[in-house]
Design a protein around this motif. Sequence first.
Motif, PDB file in Angstrom:
ATOM      1  N   TYR A  30       0.814  -1.211   0.000  1.00 11.99           N
ATOM      2  CA  TYR A  30       0.000   0.000   0.000  1.00 11.99           C
ATOM      3  C   TYR A  30       0.852   1.266   0.000  1.00 11.99           C
ATOM      4  O   TYR A  30       0.494   2.285   0.569  1.00 11.99           O
ATOM      5  N   LYS A  31       2.002   1.200  -0.661  1.00 19.26           N
ATOM      6  CA  LYS A  31       2.861   2.379  -0.829  1.00 19.26           C
ATOM      7  C   LYS A  31       2.136   3.413  -1.693  1.00 19.26           C
ATOM      8  O   LYS A  31       2.268   4.608  -1.500  1.00 19.26           O
ATOM      9  N   ARG A  32       1.371   2.930  -2.673  1.00 21.57           N
ATOM     10  CA  ARG A  32       0.565   3.793  -3.533  1.00 21.57           C
ATOM     11  C   ARG A  32      -0.808   3.146  -3.670  1.00 21.57           C
ATOM     12  O   ARG A  32      -0.924   1.935  -3.825  1.00 21.57           O
ATOM     13  N   ILE A  33      -1.837   3.993  -3.622  1.00 27.45           N
ATOM     14  CA  ILE A  33      -3.212   3.499  -3.717  1.00 27.45           C
ATOM     15  C   ILE A  33      -3.980   4.325  -4.739  1.00 27.45           C
ATOM     16  O   ILE A  33      -3.533   5.398  -5.152  1.00 27.45           O
ATOM     17  N   ARG A  34      -5.110   3.803  -5.100  1.00 30.66           N
ATOM     18  CA  ARG A  34      -6.039   4.525  -5.986  1.00 30.66           C
ATOM     19  C   ARG A  34      -7.348   4.664  -5.241  1.00 30.66           C
ATOM     20  O   ARG A  34      -7.864   3.687  -4.681  1.00 30.66           O
ATOM     21  N   ILE A  35      -7.861   5.863  -5.236  1.00 34.98           N
ATOM     22  CA  ILE A  35      -9.163   6.129  -4.626  1.00 34.98           C
ATOM     23  C   ILE A  35     -10.073   6.596  -5.758  1.00 34.98           C
ATOM     24  O   ILE A  35      -9.861   7.661  -6.337  1.00 34.98           O
ATOM     25  N   ALA A  36     -11.040   5.774  -6.100  1.00 39.62           N
ATOM     26  CA  ALA A  36     -11.941   6.073  -7.220  1.00 39.62           C
ATOM     27  C   ALA A  36     -13.326   5.500  -6.952  1.00 39.62           C
ATOM     28  O   ALA A  36     -13.735   4.506  -7.553  1.00 39.62           O
ATOM     29  N   PRO A  37     -14.078   6.098  -6.014  1.00 37.44           N
ATOM     30  CA  PRO A  37     -15.412   5.571  -5.728  1.00 37.44           C
ATOM     31  C   PRO A  37     -16.321   5.671  -6.952  1.00 37.44           C
ATOM     32  O   PRO A  37     -16.172   6.577  -7.765  1.00 37.44           O
ATOM     33  N   GLN A  38     -17.240   4.716  -7.053  1.00 38.96           N
ATOM     34  CA  GLN A  38     -18.157   4.678  -8.181  1.00 38.96           C
ATOM     35  C   GLN A  38     -19.597   4.634  -7.680  1.00 38.96           C
ATOM     36  O   GLN A  38     -20.193   3.563  -7.576  1.00 38.96           O
ATOM     37  N   PRO A  39     -20.165   5.794  -7.355  1.00 34.06           N
ATOM     38  CA  PRO A  39     -21.564   5.810  -6.931  1.00 34.06           C
ATOM     39  C   PRO A  39     -22.458   5.306  -8.055  1.00 34.06           C
ATOM     40  O   PRO A  39     -22.136   5.452  -9.232  1.00 34.06           O
ATOM     41  N   GLY A  40     -23.555   4.720  -7.679  1.00 36.89           N
ATOM     42  CA  GLY A  40     -24.514   4.240  -8.668  1.00 36.89           C
ATOM     43  C   GLY A  40     -25.616   3.454  -8.000  1.00 36.89           C
ATOM     44  O   GLY A  40     -25.583   3.222  -6.800  1.00 36.89           O
ATOM     45  N   GLY A  41     -26.578   3.070  -8.766  1.00 37.06           N
ATOM     46  CA  GLY A  41     -27.668   2.258  -8.245  1.00 37.06           C
ATOM     47  C   GLY A  41     -28.485   2.957  -7.180  1.00 37.06           C
ATOM     48  O   GLY A  41     -29.108   2.316  -6.358  1.00 37.06           O
ATOM     49  N   GLY A  42     -28.479   4.276  -7.180  1.00 35.96           N
ATOM     50  CA  GLY A  42     -29.228   5.020  -6.177  1.00 35.96           C
ATOM     51  C   GLY A  42     -28.501   5.203  -4.864  1.00 35.96           C
ATOM     52  O   GLY A  42     -29.026   5.806  -3.940  1.00 35.96           O
ATOM     53  N   LEU A  43     -27.279   4.684  -4.736  1.00 38.26           N
ATOM     54  CA  LEU A  43     -26.518   4.895  -3.505  1.00 38.26           C
ATOM     55  C   LEU A  43     -26.174   6.370  -3.370  1.00 38.26           C
ATOM     56  O   LEU A  43     -25.829   7.034  -4.347  1.00 38.26           O
ATOM     57  N   THR A  44     -26.250   6.877  -2.151  1.00 39.94           N
ATOM     58  CA  THR A  44     -25.927   8.287  -1.916  1.00 39.94           C
ATOM     59  C   THR A  44     -24.761   8.477  -0.963  1.00 39.94           C
ATOM     60  O   THR A  44     -24.327   9.599  -0.746  1.00 39.94           O
ATOM     61  N   SER A  45     -24.231   7.392  -0.386  1.00 38.67           N
ATOM     62  CA  SER A  45     -23.059   7.527   0.476  1.00 38.67           C
ATOM     63  C   SER A  45     -22.417   6.173   0.723  1.00 38.67           C
ATOM     64  O   SER A  45     -23.063   5.139   0.584  1.00 38.67           O
ATOM     65  N   ALA A  46     -21.132   6.226   1.086  1.00 40.70           N
ATOM     66  CA  ALA A  46     -20.413   5.007   1.458  1.00 40.70           C
ATOM     67  C   ALA A  46     -19.167   5.394   2.238  1.00 40.70           C
ATOM     68  O   ALA A  46     -18.621   6.488   2.054  1.00 40.70           O
ATOM     69  N   ASN A  47     -18.742   4.495   3.106  1.00 39.63           N
ATOM     70  CA  ASN A  47     -17.501   4.639   3.865  1.00 39.63           C
ATOM     71  C   ASN A  47     -16.720   3.346   3.699  1.00 39.63           C
ATOM     72  O   ASN A  47     -17.287   2.262   3.748  1.00 39.63           O
ATOM     73  N   SER A  48     -15.414   3.477   3.514  1.00 38.99           N
ATOM     74  CA  SER A  48     -14.564   2.305   3.360  1.00 38.99           C
ATOM     75  C   SER A  48     -13.258   2.574   4.081  1.00 38.99           C
ATOM     76  O   SER A  48     -12.748   3.690   4.059  1.00 38.99           O
ATOM     77  N   SER A  49     -12.724   1.559   4.734  1.00 37.44           N
ATOM     78  CA  SER A  49     -11.427   1.719   5.397  1.00 37.44           C
ATOM     79  C   SER A  49     -10.663   0.404   5.312  1.00 37.44           C
ATOM     80  O   SER A  49     -11.257  -0.672   5.150  1.00 37.44           O
ATOM     81  N   HIS A  50      -9.335   0.534   5.417  1.00 37.22           N
ATOM     82  CA  HIS A  50      -8.495  -0.656   5.370  1.00 37.22           C
ATOM     83  C   HIS A  50      -7.247  -0.394   6.205  1.00 37.22           C
ATOM     84  O   HIS A  50      -6.596   0.645   6.051  1.00 37.22           O
ATOM     85  N   ASP A  51      -6.919  -1.325   7.099  1.00 36.22           N
ATOM     86  CA  ASP A  51      -5.707  -1.212   7.912  1.00 36.22           C
ATOM     87  C   ASP A  51      -4.542  -1.817   7.145  1.00 36.22           C
ATOM     88  O   ASP A  51      -4.590  -2.985   6.749  1.00 36.22           O
ATOM     89  N   THR A  52      -3.504  -1.002   6.920  1.00 34.57           N
ATOM     90  CA  THR A  52      -2.317  -1.454   6.198  1.00 34.57           C
ATOM     91  C   THR A  52      -1.111  -1.389   7.135  1.00 34.57           C
ATOM     92  O   THR A  52      -1.204  -0.892   8.256  1.00 34.57           O
ATOM     93  N   ILE A  53       0.021  -1.841   6.657  1.00 39.55           N
ATOM     94  CA  ILE A  53       1.252  -1.784   7.435  1.00 39.55           C
ATOM     95  C   ILE A  53       1.655  -0.332   7.704  1.00 39.55           C
ATOM     96  O   ILE A  53       2.359  -0.031   8.658  1.00 39.55           O
ATOM     97  N   ARG A  54       1.191   0.600   6.876  1.00 41.26           N
ATOM     98  CA  ARG A  54       1.516   2.024   7.022  1.00 41.26           C
ATOM     99  C   ARG A  54       0.507   2.773   7.880  1.00 41.26           C
ATOM    100  O   ARG A  54       0.738   3.896   8.272  1.00 41.26           O
ATOM    101  N   GLY A  55      -0.638   2.158   8.115  1.00 39.83           N
ATOM    102  CA  GLY A  55      -1.701   2.799   8.888  1.00 39.83           C
ATOM    103  C   GLY A  55      -3.040   2.609   8.206  1.00 39.83           C
ATOM    104  O   GLY A  55      -3.154   1.927   7.186  1.00 39.83           O
ATOM    105  N   ARG A  56      -4.043   3.225   8.767  1.00 42.92           N
ATOM    106  CA  ARG A  56      -5.410   3.071   8.260  1.00 42.92           C
ATOM    107  C   ARG A  56      -5.669   4.031   7.104  1.00 42.92           C
ATOM    108  O   ARG A  56      -5.387   5.216   7.195  1.00 42.92           O
ATOM    109  N   ILE A  57      -6.255   3.487   6.033  1.00 43.50           N
ATOM    110  CA  ILE A  57      -6.735   4.286   4.908  1.00 43.50           C
ATOM    111  C   ILE A  57      -8.245   4.372   5.047  1.00 43.50           C
ATOM    112  O   ILE A  57      -8.918   3.357   5.268  1.00 43.50           O
ATOM    113  N   GLU A  58      -8.775   5.575   4.927  1.00 45.02           N
ATOM    114  CA  GLU A  58     -10.221   5.770   5.019  1.00 45.02           C
ATOM    115  C   GLU A  58     -10.705   6.591   3.830  1.00 45.02           C
ATOM    116  O   GLU A  58     -10.063   7.564   3.446  1.00 45.02           O
TER     117      GLU A  58
END
Length: 193
Positions: A30-58
Amino acid sequence: MTSLNHYALGAVADWLHRVVGGLQRTEPGYKRIRIAPQPGGGLTSANSSHDTIRGRIEVSWRIADGEVTVQACIPPDTEADVVLPFHPQEPVLTVGDGTHSWRYPAPANYGEAANLSMASPIRDLAKKEPTWQAVMEVLQRYFPGLPLDASAPEAAAMSLNDVLQHVPGVSIELENDLKTALATTAAPEVRKE
């Protein structure tokens, strides 16, 4: 005993993180990441997180009150390529560690009900009470006692076009009456085919 440790469940979680939440690893560790959410299907919000060796990505995004808000928290020693969903200039930004936030206008009419037609799923027709009543009145006039339950799984995903294909001897008048019922019950939101 039923195991919950199955690929099918993991595939759904993976899809939610990568597509809906938009969080993807592009370099090892996780030295480099891509953040590219894809809203659709009537969704109006989302939260995502992942714990990596470098820390938490949110990552979180929300579409409300005519605005899109995207927030990202990037851990130290990590870079992120960010693709902002529905952004007018479709930018790809590169950001470093820290907390980042973007706010911009949402697409016109995002989250509003789609136009209803003969190809719309029955579950969508049933959500609009006047439309569903008009459709049911037409069907009862042609087929008294026809059972059509919009909540039944086998029927909910079918369209009126699908239903008509399974009923022998369907007349053009029935199809026209159904189209008229759709058009007259929600004129601003419903279109004829």
